[in-house]
Design a protein around this motif. Sequence first.
Motif, PDB file in Angstrom:
ATOM      1  N   PRO A   1       0.841  -1.207   0.000  1.00 52.17           N
ATOM      2  CA  PRO A   1       0.000   0.000   0.000  1.00 52.17           C
ATOM      3  C   PRO A   1       0.869   1.247   0.000  1.00 52.17           C
ATOM      4  CG  PRO A   1       0.276  -0.789   2.214  1.00 52.17           C
ATOM      5  CD  PRO A   1       1.059  -1.718   1.348  1.00 52.17           C
ATOM      6  N   CYS A   2       0.222   2.373  -0.214  1.00 53.02           N
ATOM      7  CA  CYS A   2       0.990   3.604  -0.090  1.00 53.02           C
ATOM      8  C   CYS A   2       1.029   4.006   1.398  1.00 53.02           C
ATOM      9  CB  CYS A   2       0.414   4.702  -0.956  1.00 53.02           C
ATOM     10  SG  CYS A   2      -1.345   4.751  -1.055  1.00 53.02           S
ATOM     11  N   PRO A   3       1.890   4.922   1.758  1.00 50.48           N
ATOM     12  CA  PRO A   3       2.047   5.240   3.185  1.00 50.48           C
ATOM     13  C   PRO A   3       0.745   5.768   3.808  1.00 50.48           C
ATOM     14  CG  PRO A   3       3.359   6.720   1.787  1.00 50.48           C
ATOM     15  CD  PRO A   3       2.799   5.689   0.903  1.00 50.48           C
ATOM     16  N   PRO A   4       0.571   5.547   5.126  1.00 49.67           N
ATOM     17  CA  PRO A   4      -0.679   5.962   5.779  1.00 49.67           C
ATOM     18  C   PRO A   4      -0.919   7.463   5.599  1.00 49.67           C
ATOM     19  CG  PRO A   4       0.778   4.837   7.334  1.00 49.67           C
ATOM     20  CD  PRO A   4       1.518   4.943   6.059  1.00 49.67           C
ATOM     21  N   LEU A   5      -2.187   7.778   5.427  1.00 52.88           N
ATOM     22  CA  LEU A   5      -2.559   9.145   5.106  1.00 52.88           C
ATOM     23  C   LEU A   5      -2.098  10.143   6.174  1.00 52.88           C
ATOM     24  CD1 LEU A   5      -3.960  10.846   3.013  1.00 52.88           C
ATOM     25  CD2 LEU A   5      -6.103  10.494   4.234  1.00 52.88           C
ATOM     26  N   ASP A   6      -2.257   9.770   7.462  1.00 50.64           N
ATOM     27  CA  ASP A   6      -1.916  10.764   8.497  1.00 50.64           C
ATOM     28  C   ASP A   6      -0.412  11.033   8.501  1.00 50.64           C
ATOM     29  OD1 ASP A   6      -1.620   8.170   9.372  1.00 50.64           O
ATOM     30  OD2 ASP A   6      -1.723   8.741  11.493  1.00 50.64           O
ATOM     31  N   ALA A   7       0.386  10.014   8.157  1.00 54.49           N
ATOM     32  CA  ALA A   7       1.830  10.223   8.077  1.00 54.49           C
ATOM     33  C   ALA A   7       2.146  11.214   6.965  1.00 54.49           C
ATOM     34  CB  ALA A   7       2.531   8.897   7.815  1.00 54.49           C
ATOM     35  N   VAL A   8       1.479  10.996   5.833  1.00 55.67           N
ATOM     36  CA  VAL A   8       1.697  11.881   4.692  1.00 55.67           C
ATOM     37  C   VAL A   8       1.359  13.311   5.077  1.00 55.67           C
ATOM     38  CG1 VAL A   8       0.904  12.452   2.375  1.00 55.67           C
ATOM     39  CG2 VAL A   8       1.291  10.063   3.004  1.00 55.67           C
ATOM     40  N   GLN A   9       0.236  13.436   5.776  1.00 50.28           N
ATOM     41  CA  GLN A   9      -0.184  14.792   6.122  1.00 50.28           C
ATOM     42  C   GLN A   9       0.780  15.477   7.087  1.00 50.28           C
ATOM     43  OE1 GLN A   9      -4.169  13.647   6.642  1.00 50.28           O
ATOM     44  NE2 GLN A   9      -4.915  14.916   4.944  1.00 50.28           N
TER      45      GLN A   9
END
Lengths: 971, 494
Positions: B211-219
């Motif tokens: 998967p792609c990296p977790p959304l909250d990490a990206v944010q």
Amino acid sequence: MELSDANLQTLTEYLKKTLDPDPAIRRPAEKFLESVEGSQNYPLLLLTLLEKSQENVIKVCASVTFKNYIKRNWRIVEDEPNKICESDRIAIKANIVPLMLSSPEQIQKQLSDAISIIGREDFPQKWPELLTEMVNRFQSGDFHVINGVLRTAHSLFKRYRHEFKSNELWTEIKLVLDAFALPLTNLFKATIELCSTHANDASALKVLFSSLILIAKLFYSLNFQDLPEFFEDNMETWMTNFHSLLTLDNKLLQTDDEEEAGLLELLKSQICDNAALYAQKYDEEFQPYLPRFVTAIWNLLVTTGQEVKYDLLVSNAIQFLASVCERPHYKHLFEDQNTLTSICEKVIVPNMEFRAADEEAFEDNSEEYIRRDLEGSDIDTRRRAACDLVRGLCKFFEGPVTGIFSGYVNSMLQEYAKNPSVNWKHKDAAIYLVTSLASKAQTQKHGITQANELVNLTEFFVNHIQPDLKSATVNEFPVLKADGIKYIMIFRNQVPKEQLLLSIPLLINHLQAESIVVHTYAAHALERLFTMRGTNNATLITAAEMAPFVEVLLTNLFKALTLPGSSENEYIMKAIMRSFSLLQESIIPYIPSVITQLTQKLLAVSKNPSKPHFNHYLFESICLSIRITCKANPEAVGSFEEALFLVFTEILQNDVQEFIPYVFQVMSLLLEMHKNEIPSSYMALFPHLLQPVLWERTGNIPPLVRLLQAYLERGASTIASAAADKIPGLLGVFQKLIASKANDHQGFYLLNSIIEHMPPESVDQYRKQIFILLFQRLQNSKTTKFIKSFLVFINLYCVRYGALALQEIFDSIQPKMFGMVLEKIIIPEIQKVSGQVEKKICAVGITKILTECPPMMDTEYTKLWIPLLQALIGLFELPEDDTIPDEEHFIDIEDTPGYQTAFSQLAFAGRKEHDPVGQMVNNPRIHLAQSLHKLSTACPGRVLSMLSTSLNAEALQYLQGYLQAASVSLL
Amino acid sequence: LRRHRVEVSVELRKAKKDEQILKRRNISIHLKEESPSLGQDRADEIIQLSLEEIVQAVNGDDTQLQLLATQATRRILSRHKDPPINQIIELGIIPRLVEFLGRADSAALQFEAAWALTNIASGTSEHTRAVVQGGAIPALISLLSSPHMHISEQAVWALGNIAGDCPLYRDALIAHDVIPPLLALVSPATPVGFLRNITWTLSNLCRNKNPCPPLDAVQKILPVLIFLLRHEDRDVISDSCWAVSYLTDGCNDRIQVVVETGILPRLVELMDSPDFIIVTPALRAIGNVVTGTDQQTQEAIDAGVLAVLPRLLRHSKPVIQKEAAWTLSNIAAGPYQQIQQIISCGLLPPLVELLDRGDFKAQKEAVWVVANFTTGGTVDQVLELVRSGVLKPLLNLLLVKDSKTILVILDTISNLFLAAEKLGQTEKLCLLVEELDGLDKIEDLQNHENDMVYKAALNIIEKYFSGEENTDLEPQTGQDGLYDFSVEKQDFNF
């Protein structure tokens, strides 16, 4: 079937019988083999026989039978039974490779094919050991075995050259690369070493070079989809060796055969392909090697002879240079003046020379020569490749190249002038060079369309082409004559008209040349000149300008058909057609003789029609004769019928299928020329035209429909009175046509003519049936094409029988039918109708429904009145709706089994466009306005109130425009 | 038809040279802490421990020997060629090295251990796994907050190698809360060299799909990336662009997250940079954005991408040409208004040039541009395209050795004919195609081995080029003869 001697014996017997020339013996044996091939062990018995049989013919026969068996049965089709049992499959795969490798070549080939068929299905997943098994054999040192492996690998891998990229494909290639690339590279190096150790052993070299060719081919397949990592890393090895092989020569490998390419040529050709592949696709990585290859290939070209066996190599090599010299970043490799000069001198000029083989073709195989030279089917020839190189070089170096060649052209012309009879080939090359230098773009229809401005085409024409054609002896230097005529032909748009006019008598004169190429070119050039357009889209050359030449032109054209080899020359026949079309009434004095000659020709070719184009133009010429003559003198139709009907009868009686559609078209044309009642000779034929057997042939349908339409136009009342019993048969034809999606429009043509021309009482009893049939098609399989034709038909019906009659017959079939058709078909689909006449018919029909159909005003149908009016205004004002539902896009194409030559429409037998409402209504918008006015007078206030409450504003505005134009107003 | 980046997951080619580096080994000699009198090489000569001695020392209790042995290990692993990573792993000393990371009493030992682990993790996935299984993740994360900058920098590096290995490890790091301490290291005062390492590790935390990296990490990462994108150092900018390019390489929701930060204008500006290492990832990022929705594509257009693309289509590096053409092909797959912008921004001339003489990979993409353009463009737009001279190079490309490209060109030619039909110009197009030597090539393709190519060529020939007079292609008869005129009535309902 057991693997027993008895069974082997039986099988041997039957195989032997399949070779028997007597079908009575052969067929049952084949049948028997087919009946047992489903049994277990059958393929293994065949393998045993092809290995161990005492008789060689049985071995070969078994191997062929085995291969065909594999071809038919190996693939497992979904939802179908597996036709080979699993244990047989396993046994085959386990044994076939060693068996193939130990067999003599004849059998090896069959088995190799079988392996690739199996491989296509099973490799790699279900046959994982195949690759290792093959690779292991590389170490055998036995090149008979190695070549067997390489051949098999080639047949397995060559599909990589044309398949689309996909995960599955690339996974397979990766697997192959992992197992195969390194051993192949090692084999390549080892083979090259062996070539130098065996440099003096001819038979060893032959085997080794066969291997190298296969290796080079495998390289091409494996590198095709993308540049594999392995080959990028090993590019040095491969390219260095390829390069040195290109420069290699060995007397032992040279062949005496002049025609067939030898091993050395084949190998070098393949290497050129490999280099071209890299240059095109992997330019970035290949760049360091490219200059070396350019030099090597160029040297190769300079040192390769003129023999036919080198043709493929030379044309591949030249194409390589042509593709490289167009690239901006390789420009520098060519731009030096010395380089350019030497490419021109040593590569281009020699390959443009007229060779012994060309001369042979010119004389003995003219048809092939013409096809190649005129129609451009010369893709692989040296001349074509040289031309492409000229064009490629001109991209960056037009000036210098033109300059260099001008020098050559001049010196070649001087050589020619010194001694024409010996040096005529120099002039040929000069003309070819000028042509290839000057022509930048070309089409069949217009000749050269873009020319090199640095070349003075007219000057060359006047100084070097015309003098040859003016020479009194038409049969001298035929090649140069052909060149000159071709020059006129292709540069016809560049050479000024006065020069073309001067050339016409010269061309007519050359129709008499003995050489097939020369008189064919003369005919073709005249034909092309006659199609040229001047101002106002009139022909460039007028009939008046041709007046002095009419007699000699016609005489020479017909005489040319009597020259040996040209009795069915399509170019001449086409020129005859085109001359008629241009000259029009000035041919009338010659018609009696012309029609006799054409009829005789027709009689002769109908014995065995073999040249479809010739025949087509023959019929076109006949049509033109009829048209032109009868236009001036309608009475003449009788004399044509007299001249032609005898031949036609023969054609129909002998069922000459190719000609029957043409005969129907000519007959239609003749029948339409009659102004009075239909002659009895035609009526006698009428019943025969309804024969189902004629309608089963696709090619007959359009011309037969056309002919029946002519019958209905000229003889509807005669049919009604004298052939009323044939009306059901006529309608049967209509029904047959309407049942087919492909032919329904033809059915409608016929139906429209019936409705328009037949006396109403004669078809009364069938009318309801007709509609039921159409509704059935509409309900079960409607297509856009059907709906368009259907709409035109019901509106035509409405025009002919009245709107009330239409409503009544619909509602008599099923209550409220009329409303349903209005609402579901007419209103939503009317926008799709195309064609001016068709739209007009619909407009008049709908106007009638709106204004002459009482139920539209006082029943539940009234609610459809405004939507129908709106649809009609849309038909007038909106662009045509040409959308087609997606699933319909390919109907025509998929239903067509290929190019249908059976029906060839004759342009000059064409039917005049017919407008059934032409006399009644001139402007349908005004007609609508007037009809509405009449309606509003009959019921004052109603129309206006409907319009003002529900018609949308835009439509209302248009409507007001119509009313104004018609100077009427509504009450 | 918008085409995402990855069509085929199997590669035959060498790993791409233009990709960002996935893992890095530290072989530099920038250590001032070490005795300045001794050059690295001479130090190698001095401390010559056998592998047995290393194992012994590492497992012993003597801190000094531990340090010497760890240092020796690190040196072996920093050898220029073929470091014996496998051998070191087989010694079984990784757990001990991980333990040393926690030895706050000896900064030197912590540092050497971190360095050795960095270089082990820089190898294959196998090697990285050994480090992770040795429990290095939490210990390395703790070191991020070390008071010694060179130690935290080495930890950043090691973590970068682990993050780059696979999505699983990347997410393990994120789950261990690597992000806050890592981001805390970024400040205006951070030395540039250190900042480069941090940026690179951040980019690996953004990297990889499925998967792609977790959304909250990206944010959490994005605001810092935006800050870094405005830094002046080229390596920092480049790696930040790579990070953004990874974040945009996915579904439209992920693209949206990036678009919403308003960073597109800056990326477009960077696309125009003279520096190759910046252009490449910036272009990739924008290229990914335009695989998204029409609206997202519009944002990229509004950010000015179309003004920059002409230069990139003419770039001297083939991979930039190719990437630019791919980007353009996805814009051309949009609605006709966007196609109009392509025309008005002057993209047609460089497109034609590229088709004519670009690198093969770029030509293939350019063919897709034309294909999409002719599929979605209005008749007038298609006419404009033909006027710009696209036909000649397009027809020349029928000779390429790639079946798919040939098929796409043939489909494009059919599109052109559909447009010509609407304009009543079929005849003219036929002549043009013939004049440009296209007819010969299409005719020749009727012999192509690939079925779809052959059928497409046949279709065009039959439809537009068969017969020279008005020969009609008449279809065959339908069903069996219903010759006697009769029919059963049924109920009709249309």
